[in-house]
Scaffold this motif. Structure first.
Motif, mmCIF file in Angstrom:
data_model
loop_
_atom_site.group_PDB
_atom_site.id
_atom_site.type_symbol
_atom_site.label_atom_id
_atom_site.label_comp_id
_atom_site.label_asym_id
_atom_site.label_seq_id
_atom_site.Cartn_x
_atom_site.Cartn_y
_atom_site.Cartn_z
ATOM 1 N N ILE A 149 -7.268 -9.794 5.696
ATOM 2 C CA ILE A 149 -7.983 -8.740 5.864
ATOM 3 C C ILE A 149 -8.792 -6.942 5.440
ATOM 4 C CG2 ILE A 149 -6.160 -9.047 7.794
ATOM 5 C CD1 ILE A 149 -4.098 -7.780 5.960
ATOM 6 N N PRO A 150 -8.874 -6.597 5.596
ATOM 7 C CA PRO A 150 -9.743 -4.873 4.951
ATOM 8 C C PRO A 150 -8.093 -4.193 4.460
ATOM 9 C CG PRO A 150 -10.228 -4.515 6.883
ATOM 10 C CD PRO A 150 -9.794 -6.649 7.155
ATOM 11 N N VAL A 151 -8.536 -3.564 3.316
ATOM 12 C CA VAL A 151 -7.157 -2.834 3.153
ATOM 13 C C VAL A 151 -7.818 -1.321 2.665
ATOM 14 C CG1 VAL A 151 -5.034 -1.990 1.836
ATOM 15 C CG2 VAL A 151 -5.584 -4.338 2.538
ATOM 16 N N PRO A 152 -8.143 -0.577 3.492
ATOM 17 C CA PRO A 152 -9.117 0.877 3.247
ATOM 18 C C PRO A 152 -7.395 1.774 2.454
ATOM 19 C CG PRO A 152 -8.720 0.201 5.554
ATOM 20 C CD PRO A 152 -8.597 -0.958 4.725
ATOM 21 N N ILE A 153 -8.200 2.401 1.251
ATOM 22 C CA ILE A 153 -6.848 3.413 0.976
ATOM 23 C C ILE A 153 -8.001 4.509 0.446
ATOM 24 C CG2 ILE A 153 -7.112 2.611 -0.849
ATOM 25 C CD1 ILE A 153 -3.956 2.353 -0.811
ATOM 26 N N SER A 154 -6.998 6.004 1.112
ATOM 27 C CA SER A 154 -7.294 7.150 0.450
ATOM 28 C C SER A 154 -7.515 7.471 -1.239
ATOM 29 C CB SER A 154 -6.279 8.168 1.270
ATOM 30 O OG SER A 154 -6.395 8.121 2.586
ATOM 31 N N LYS A 155 -8.285 8.108 -1.460
ATOM 32 C CA LYS A 155 -8.380 9.015 -2.601
ATOM 33 C C LYS A 155 -6.203 8.997 -3.309
ATOM 34 C CE LYS A 155 -9.903 12.514 -4.966
ATOM 35 N NZ LYS A 155 -10.910 13.937 -5.546
ATOM 36 N N VAL B 259 0.997 -1.319 0.059
ATOM 37 C CA VAL B 259 -0.386 0.008 0.283
ATOM 38 C C VAL B 259 0.960 0.987 0.023
ATOM 39 C CG1 VAL B 259 -1.884 1.713 1.059
ATOM 40 C CG2 VAL B 259 -1.352 -1.013 1.475
ATOM 41 N N LEU B 260 0.746 2.025 -1.066
ATOM 42 C CA LEU B 260 1.401 3.019 -1.093
ATOM 43 C C LEU B 260 0.279 4.027 -0.642
ATOM 44 C CD1 LEU B 260 4.071 1.839 -3.781
ATOM 45 C CD2 LEU B 260 4.162 2.563 -1.771
ATOM 46 N N GLU B 261 -0.138 5.695 0.094
ATOM 47 C CA GLU B 261 -0.661 5.987 -0.130
ATOM 48 C C GLU B 261 -0.148 7.350 -0.450
ATOM 49 O OE1 GLU B 261 -3.786 6.354 1.562
ATOM 50 O OE2 GLU B 261 -4.578 4.881 3.076
ATOM 51 N N HIS B 262 -1.279 8.011 -0.718
ATOM 52 C CA HIS B 262 -1.563 9.245 -1.907
ATOM 53 C C HIS B 262 -0.442 9.536 -2.778
ATOM 54 C CE1 HIS B 262 -3.758 10.862 2.127
ATOM 55 N NE2 HIS B 262 -2.521 10.600 2.533
ATOM 56 N N PHE B 263 0.031 8.560 -2.815
ATOM 57 C CA PHE B 263 0.944 7.804 -4.776
ATOM 58 C C PHE B 263 0.598 8.994 -6.049
ATOM 59 C CE2 PHE B 263 2.920 5.892 -8.652
ATOM 60 C CZ PHE B 263 3.687 5.821 -7.595
ATOM 61 N N PHE B 264 -0.707 9.228 -6.002
ATOM 62 C CA PHE B 264 -0.859 9.952 -7.072
ATOM 63 C C PHE B 264 -1.975 11.414 -6.065
ATOM 64 C CE2 PHE B 264 -0.941 6.333 -9.844
ATOM 65 C CZ PHE B 264 0.477 6.934 -10.836
ATOM 66 N N SER B 265 -1.979 11.959 -6.402
ATOM 67 C CA SER B 265 -2.126 13.951 -6.119
ATOM 68 C C SER B 265 -3.885 13.804 -6.653
ATOM 69 C CB SER B 265 -2.037 14.721 -6.825
ATOM 70 O OG SER B 265 -2.418 15.095 -8.364
ATOM 71 N N PRO B 266 -4.891 14.172 -6.107
ATOM 72 C CA PRO B 266 -6.453 14.432 -6.047
ATOM 73 C C PRO B 266 -6.650 15.190 -7.328
ATOM 74 C CG PRO B 266 -5.840 15.463 -3.475
ATOM 75 C CD PRO B 266 -4.175 14.967 -4.666
ATOM 76 N N GLU B 267 -5.539 16.321 -7.475
ATOM 77 C CA GLU B 267 -5.494 17.004 -8.959
ATOM 78 C C GLU B 267 -5.849 15.630 -10.511
ATOM 79 O OE1 GLU B 267 -4.915 19.242 -6.305
ATOM 80 O OE2 GLU B 267 -3.966 17.813 -6.371
ATOM 81 N N GLU B 268 -4.539 14.926 -10.494
ATOM 82 C CA GLU B 268 -4.717 13.693 -11.117
ATOM 83 C C GLU B 268 -5.424 12.983 -11.117
ATOM 84 O OE1 GLU B 268 0.445 12.823 -11.574
ATOM 85 O OE2 GLU B 268 -0.729 12.516 -9.707
ATOM 86 N N CYS B 269 -6.325 12.121 -9.891
ATOM 87 C CA CYS B 269 -7.402 11.073 -9.780
ATOM 88 C C CYS B 269 -8.674 12.443 -10.303
ATOM 89 C CB CYS B 269 -7.796 12.059 -7.658
ATOM 90 S SG CYS B 269 -6.664 10.087 -6.911
ATOM 91 N N ASP B 270 -8.940 13.257 -10.373
ATOM 92 C CA ASP B 270 -10.052 14.405 -10.418
ATOM 93 C C ASP B 270 -10.153 14.239 -12.574
ATOM 94 O OD1 ASP B 270 -10.793 14.290 -8.033
ATOM 95 O OD2 ASP B 270 -10.356 16.402 -7.870
ATOM 96 N N SER B 271 -8.382 14.273 -12.526
ATOM 97 C CA SER B 271 -8.507 14.514 -13.353
ATOM 98 C C SER B 271 -9.008 13.218 -14.618
ATOM 99 C CB SER B 271 -7.340 14.160 -15.078
ATOM 100 O OG SER B 271 -6.578 14.515 -15.889
#
Length: 270
Positions: free
Chosen positions: A207-213, A19-31
Motif C-alpha cells: 500500500i502507498p504511504v504518502p506523507i506531507s513535508k 505515520v506521524l504527520e507534521h512531526f517536524f516543522s517546515p522550518e526544521e525541514c528547510d534547515s
C-alpha cells in the motif's frame, strides 16, 4: 508534538510502521535542506569516480576503491551517486545537486543541524521499542535478537506516489528475515554479499504511504517496504536514520556498518 498515543502504538505493532504527520516543522525541514545544499556546494567527487580506466586491473582497483569508500563511510559524510550521472573522468553530466542518490552515513554526528534533529526531544519519545526494491532493514542491519532496530524516515518535502513515496506490506514484520547482507571475506570480488534469498513479494499487498513535508514514518526493522521510481518533475528529499535498543542486543560484526573508535554508536539520550 504530543507523545505517541496507545492507539498509535497498537497500530505500529499491527502494521510494522507508523505515520506521524507534521512531526517536524517546515522550518526544521528547510534547515536540513539548506544544510544539504551547503554540503553539496563543497562536495568533491571521490577519486575512484574520477579516473578513466583502460585495463581490467585498473577496473578492479576502481571497484575496490568504491568498496572501501562505502565500507568506511560509517563515521564520515560521503556521497553516493545515481547511475549514469558522471562521465569516465568524474565530470557531472547533470546538475550535481541532482546527481546524488544518498549522503551518508554520519550526518547525525558531523553536521550540527542533523545532529540536533536526530537527538531532539521529539525523537526521544518512549514507547516505540532512485527506486528502492522491496526489502527489510534488518537484512542490512542485523541484531540478535531481531526486532531491536527502528528506522526514522523524515519527509523534507511532500512525498507522493508520483515522486516516490514509501510502500509497505502491513503486518509483514512478524515472520523474521530470510536474507542478510554481510561483509564479504577479504579478497572477495565484492565488499558485501547476500546470504539466503529474498522471497517473491506479492505486489498487490503493498500500500502507498504518502506523507506531507515534516512527516515522520517510524519503520520496524522487519517490515517489508519499497519506494518506486520518481516519475515527477519534483524532488523527494528525505532524512533517514536508525536507532537500536542497545540493552541486551548484539550488533552483528558481519554488518557492513560498524562503529569505529573515532565514532562509536552515539546514544540517542544524551
Amino acid at each position: 508534538m504530543a507523545s505517541v498515543t496507545q492507539h498509535q502504538m497498537q497500530k505500529f505493532r499491527e502494521d510494522g510502521f507508523l505515520v506521524l504527520e507534521h512531526f517536524f516543522s517546515p522550518e526544521e525541514c528547510d534547515s536540513m535542506r539548506s544544510s544539504i545544499q551547503r554540503i553539496l556546494d563543497g562536495m568533491e567527487v571521490p577519486p575512484h569516480c574520477r579516473t578513466e580506466f583502460s585495463t581490467k586491473e585498473e577496473e578492479q582497483l576502481q571497484a575496490q576503491g568504491s568498496s572501501d569508500y562505502f565500507l568506511t563511510s560509517g563515521d564520515k559524510i560521503r556521497f553516493f551517486f545515481e547511475k549514469g550521472v558522471l562521465d569516465e573522468r568524474g565530470n557531472f553530466l547533470i546538475a550535481k545537486e541532482k546527481s546524488v542518490s544518498k549522503i551518508g552515513h554520519a550526518l547525525h554526528a558531523h553536521d550540527p543541524v542533523f545532529k540536533q534533529i536526530t537527538h531532539s526531544s521529539k525523537v526521544q519519545q518512549p514507547g516505540i521499542g532512485g527506486e528502492v526494491t522491496p526489502h527489510q532493514d534488518a537484512t542490512f542491519l542485523h541484531t540478535e535478537p531481531l526486532g531491536r532496530v527502528l528506522g526514522f524516515w523524515i519527509a523534507l518535502e511532500d512525498a507522493t506516489q508520483e515522486n516516490g513515496c514509501l510502500w509497505f506490506i502491513p503486518g509483514s514484520h512478524t515472520s523474521g528475515i530470510t536474507r542478510r547482507m554481510v561483509r564479504a571475506a577479504q579478497g572477495a570480488s565484492t565488499c558485501v554479499e547476500f546470504v539466503g534469498s529474498e522471497p517473491a513479494y506479492d505486489d498487490s499487498k503493498f500500500i502507498p504511504v504518502p506523507i506531507s513535508k515534516g512527516g515522520l514514518i517510524v519503520i520496524h526493522g522487519e517490515v517489508v517496504h519499497k519506494s518506486a521510481m520518481n516519475s515527477s518533475a519534483f524532488s523527494r528529499h528525505v532524512y533517514t536514520f536508525h536507532v537500536m535498543e542497545a540493552e541486551g542486543t548484539n550488533w552483528s560484526k558481519e554488518n557492513w556498518l560498524q562503529p569505529t573508535p573515532e565514532l562509536p554508536f552515539p546514544p540517542l539520550y544524551t
